[in-house]
Design an enzyme around this catalytic site. Sequence first.
Site, mmCIF file in Angstrom:
data_model
loop_
_atom_site.group_PDB
_atom_site.id
_atom_site.type_symbol
_atom_site.label_atom_id
_atom_site.label_comp_id
_atom_site.label_asym_id
_atom_site.label_seq_id
_atom_site.Cartn_x
_atom_site.Cartn_y
_atom_site.Cartn_z
ATOM 1 N N GLU A 106 1.827 1.467 -5.586
ATOM 2 C CA GLU A 106 1.151 2.288 -4.449
ATOM 3 C C GLU A 106 1.892 1.985 -3.169
ATOM 4 O O GLU A 106 1.574 1.559 -2.181
ATOM 5 C CB GLU A 106 -0.363 1.675 -4.297
ATOM 6 N N GLU A 120 -5.066 2.657 -12.576
ATOM 7 C CA GLU A 120 -5.939 1.625 -12.180
ATOM 8 C C GLU A 120 -7.111 2.395 -11.808
ATOM 9 O O GLU A 120 -7.348 3.370 -11.224
ATOM 10 C CB GLU A 120 -5.321 0.986 -10.880
ATOM 11 N N PHE A 165 -12.868 -11.588 -5.646
ATOM 12 C CA PHE A 165 -13.921 -11.188 -5.793
ATOM 13 C C PHE A 165 -13.768 -9.611 -6.291
ATOM 14 O O PHE A 165 -14.744 -8.797 -6.154
ATOM 15 C CB PHE A 165 -14.784 -11.216 -4.573
HETATM 16 C C1 GAL Z 1 -5.206 -1.310 -5.657
HETATM 17 C C2 GAL Z 1 -3.719 -2.075 -5.926
HETATM 18 C C3 GAL Z 1 -4.179 -3.322 -6.936
HETATM 19 C C4 GAL Z 1 -5.399 -3.995 -6.324
HETATM 20 C C5 GAL Z 1 -6.653 -2.980 -6.308
HETATM 21 C C6 GAL Z 1 -7.898 -3.430 -5.713
HETATM 22 O O1 GAL Z 1 -4.876 -0.555 -4.601
HETATM 23 O O2 GAL Z 1 -2.757 -1.551 -6.645
HETATM 24 O O3 GAL Z 1 -2.981 -4.226 -6.696
HETATM 25 O O4 GAL Z 1 -5.148 -4.426 -4.921
HETATM 26 O O5 GAL Z 1 -6.007 -1.738 -5.433
HETATM 27 O O6 GAL Z 1 -8.759 -2.612 -5.727
#
Ligand code: GAL
Length: 669
Positions: A150, A316, A366
């Site tokens: 990101e 993700e 969390f």
């Molecule tokens: C994304 C990030 C992850 C984690 C996740 C939490 O933005 O790539 O490492 O932080 O958010 O929602």
Amino acid sequence: MRPWPRGGVALGGDYNPEQWPREVWREDVRLMREAGVTFATVGVFSWSWLEPEPGRYEMGWLDDVLDLLHEGGIAVDLATGTASPPPWFSHKYPDSRPVRSDGTRLWHGSRQAYCPSSTVFTEHAVALASEMARRYHDHPALAMWHVSNEYACHNLPCWCEVCAAAFRTWLLDRYGDLDHLNDAWGTAFWSQRYTDWEQVIPPRVTPTFGNPTHQLDFWRFGSDTLLAQYVAERDVLHALSPGVPVTTNFMTNDHFRLLDYARWAPEVDVVSTDHYVVHQPAGPVTDPHHDPRAELSFSADLTRGLAGGRPWVLMEHSTSAVNWQPVNQAKAPGQMLRDSLAHVARGADTLGFFQWRASRAGAEKFHSGLVPHAGTDTKVFREVSRLGAVCARLQEVLGSHVEAPVALLWDYPSTRAATLQAVPSTAVDPGQVAHDLHAALRAAGVTCDVVPPGADLSSYRVVLVPTLYLCTDATAAAVAAAAEAGAQVLVTYFSGISDEHDHVRLGGYPGAFRDLLGVRVEEFFPLPVGAAVALDDGGTGTLWSELLEAVDAEVLARYADGPLTGVPALTRREVGAGAAWYCATRLDPEATARLVDAVCAAAGVSAPAGRPAHVEVVRRGDGERTWTFLLNHGEDAEVVLGGHDLVADRPGAGSWTLAAGAVAVVRGS
Ligand code: GAL
């Protein structure tokens, strides 16, 4: 290229074994298999473990992790580990830390604490990526490289002196000399003429409104700078690990607009993105019509648009709550499966989550994971396992394409320019306009590709141009050509106003589209927030209106009250084999739906018949077969009518019932 897991839609997520004792690793692999997980993204935040001291690499633990995953049949999306430099790096190179606009230099102790222009950072990142590539290029678990994470999430813009110097170099490259820069930035205004490059600085805090083109260029520079950093790592991976695809995860959520992904997409081998459900985005105005499900669909359609229609990777999303919103709502039973399949419906062939095991410690303890704190006897783990089984069954859809007769133009620079200071209304957000149109299409069951302006528009029957404030001549010509060739083109208010330097196009708005639309606007009449104006077709406008003359266009609706009573608000002009529609205000949702329906009907685009409200419908196809995804977002069971291709695979079906919250994938031909 190496194959990505093909046993079905790939399922997995970020795996951070360094947070857990070794005994847990074997158990992790066993549980991954049990849940149907087929890939793991490893090493995203592992730099301080991989290189605990400058130049001393310690990768034995990662060898073991990769071996274990491979034994378990889990493919690895291997991160280069460069998302966040270790404390030793920031300590040794204090100037590499990013600086805020108020001059505060940010410390380590969180993540991504590096300046985007720091050459020492890039050197160290490239060195680590090279070490990783040399060590793992032929590891059998390696299926994809994952560079950084990101980009820009926390470190853009950076206001340090290194960035100031790099900005000047970028400008020199763009403009060649100061005369061209002065012209582009319109420095005749407010005595801003530059006579020496040393005078050129980032758009720092000024007594009042700063120069808009200066700000826009600094935004472009930030995106290009991080892109160059990505390319530096990618190039060593291509050289040392040929045949393994390289990606970096974008953020196509609506609230993230710091990078111009249209410039990034051609540089990745596979487009991947992250998506998190946002319950109320922080925008200029709270949007009463914000719908998180519709935002998810928009993000997926944008990711597909960036990928040129090819299948993409959802790197993700979350199994349940995140930890970074004011109130972090857990996903209701069934919602995770529905959200995941909404991404697959819109072209994702991979479903990744952050993260495998919910952390015990740290800032994200969390945040939900695939294995929650409570363990595997949980709603989340049961649903993940169910998703795993569904992913395996969806093998046949892999590689197929989403069918979309509509294109919606989405341009990051234009959106940036339209939301700078000193604009006619700070309540106007092109994103909101784009979402209004997209939501209406989605509700109507019509799928659309969200594409950058440079995309080939020739195959679309409808082209939507939502508030494309800044518009190049090339884009204006491409939109006009689409109408000439037969598309129904719909342009909305505050479009075509400025050129690529954010200079206003003269002769009446909407400059770039004036001739195409056959309208001429003399003056903007933005509406106060909360005010509404009636239209004579029963609709209502908010946020915006304008003093418009239909020079060569049919008037479809006029204002029925307010200072512009009788002035056209909605027009249409026949153009070649198509038509160009113009909407000069923000219509209420019902009127937006009517307009979108009319535009689609004129193009012969219609939703699948028999589709009840609340059932999202998207179709993928491979030329021979089709797969129709039906997602029931409602609280009631819905009866889907048979007798058409939606249920072609169900012999004799007259109608059938889709339970509340259920998803069906129906094969057709
Ligand atoms: C994304 C990030 C992850 C984690 C996740 C939490 O933005 O790539 O490492 O932080 O958010 O929602």
